[in-house]
Design a protein around this motif. Structure first.
Motif, short mmCIF file in Angstrom:
data_model
loop_
_atom_site.label_atom_id
_atom_site.label_comp_id
_atom_site.label_asym_id
_atom_site.label_seq_id
_atom_site.Cartn_x
_atom_site.Cartn_y
_atom_site.Cartn_z
N GLU A 39 33.81 42.62 21.09
CA GLU A 39 34.01 41.39 21.86
C GLU A 39 32.68 40.90 22.44
O GLU A 39 32.36 39.71 22.38
CB GLU A 39 35.02 41.65 22.99
CG GLU A 39 35.38 40.45 23.81
CD GLU A 39 36.35 40.80 24.93
OE1 GLU A 39 36.28 40.14 25.98
OE2 GLU A 39 37.17 41.73 24.76
N ALA A 42 30.50 39.49 19.54
CA ALA A 42 31.00 38.18 19.09
C ALA A 42 30.59 37.09 20.08
O ALA A 42 30.15 36.00 19.68
CB ALA A 42 32.52 38.22 18.92
N ASP A 43 30.71 37.38 21.36
CA ASP A 43 30.32 36.43 22.39
C ASP A 43 28.80 36.17 22.34
O ASP A 43 28.35 35.03 22.42
CB ASP A 43 30.74 36.95 23.77
CG ASP A 43 30.42 35.96 24.87
OD1 ASP A 43 30.89 34.81 24.80
OD2 ASP A 43 29.66 36.33 25.80
N TYR A 44 28.03 37.24 22.20
CA TYR A 44 26.57 37.12 22.17
C TYR A 44 26.11 36.26 21.00
O TYR A 44 25.29 35.36 21.17
CB TYR A 44 25.91 38.51 22.13
CG TYR A 44 24.42 38.44 22.27
CD1 TYR A 44 23.84 38.36 23.53
CD2 TYR A 44 23.58 38.42 21.16
CE1 TYR A 44 22.45 38.26 23.67
CE2 TYR A 44 22.21 38.33 21.29
CZ TYR A 44 21.65 38.25 22.55
OH TYR A 44 20.29 38.15 22.70
N VAL A 45 26.64 36.53 19.80
CA VAL A 45 26.19 35.76 18.63
C VAL A 45 26.69 34.32 18.66
O VAL A 45 26.15 33.47 17.95
CB VAL A 45 26.54 36.45 17.28
CG1 VAL A 45 25.93 37.84 17.20
CG2 VAL A 45 28.02 36.50 17.05
N SER A 46 27.70 34.04 19.47
CA SER A 46 28.13 32.65 19.61
C SER A 46 27.15 31.86 20.49
O SER A 46 27.10 30.63 20.42
CB SER A 46 29.54 32.57 20.21
OG SER A 46 29.53 32.88 21.59
N LYS A 47 26.34 32.57 21.27
CA LYS A 47 25.37 31.92 22.16
C LYS A 47 23.93 32.02 21.67
O LYS A 47 23.10 31.18 22.01
CB LYS A 47 25.46 32.56 23.55
CG LYS A 47 26.80 32.36 24.21
CD LYS A 47 26.89 33.15 25.50
CE LYS A 47 28.27 33.01 26.11
NZ LYS A 47 28.51 33.97 27.17
N GLU A 48 23.63 33.09 20.92
CA GLU A 48 22.28 33.33 20.43
C GLU A 48 22.31 33.49 18.91
O GLU A 48 23.24 34.07 18.37
CB GLU A 48 21.71 34.64 21.03
CG GLU A 48 21.53 34.61 22.53
CD GLU A 48 20.31 33.84 22.98
OE1 GLU A 48 19.41 33.55 22.16
OE2 GLU A 48 20.26 33.50 24.17
N LYS A 49 21.26 33.03 18.24
CA LYS A 49 21.17 33.22 16.80
C LYS A 49 20.69 34.65 16.53
O LYS A 49 19.62 35.03 16.98
CB LYS A 49 20.20 32.21 16.18
CG LYS A 49 20.12 32.30 14.67
CD LYS A 49 19.29 31.17 14.10
CE LYS A 49 19.16 31.14 12.61
NZ LYS A 49 19.44 32.27 11.82
N LEU A 83 32.08 40.13 12.06
CA LEU A 83 30.89 39.28 11.94
C LEU A 83 30.24 39.47 10.57
O LEU A 83 29.11 39.96 10.46
CB LEU A 83 29.89 39.62 13.07
CG LEU A 83 30.41 39.41 14.49
CD1 LEU A 83 29.54 40.10 15.51
CD2 LEU A 83 30.53 37.93 14.80
#
Length: 136
Positions: A39, A42-49, A83
């Protein structure tokens, strides 16, 4: 360019480290309760490339897989499912916990602070990432 995110997987806690966007400097990110790891990622990659995950590969001194590799393989399957667009590479993580502890001593942390296992995990992830970056 995106970041490279390193994962020092543990059954209870998982240490995380990331590079800067130029993929030059490795920095500790945090330590996450392993139950919340997917979780969090998923949250991190939604904010950072994030271009790549680097996951520690625990080995014994004789180069055989460590007992924890069973759990890591299970996690890797879940990670690929959650992911799939982000590739995963593995890096030998032998001695990272010892090196992390020595780093804490060398940086002047008091004995009580060195007992913080979450910090050891985060530093271990940073060492895994630094090792990966140095291999280029």
């Amino acid at each position: 360019m995106g970041r490279i995110l390193a994962i020092d997987y543990g059954t209870k806690r998982t240490g995380l480290a990331v590079t800067d966007e130029m993929q030059i400097i490795a920095s500790g990110l945090t330590t996450v309760d392993t139950k919340q790891l997917l979780e969090f990622l998923a949250d991190y990659v939604s904010k950072e490339k994030v271009d790549k995950f680097v996951v520690g590969l625990p080995k014994q001194m004789d180069n055989t897989a460590s007992e924890s590799e069973v759990y890591i393989q299970k996690f890797l399957k879940q990670l690929e499912k959650a992911l799939p667009q982000i590739p995963v590479e593995r890096v030998d993580e032998r001695f990272t916990s010892k090196m992390a502890f020595q780093t804490m001593i060398d940086s002047g942390l008091k004995k009580k602070q060195r007992k913080n296992k979450a910090l050891v995990d985060e530093i271990s992830a940073t060492l895994i990432l630094q090792s990966y970056l140095a291999s280029f």
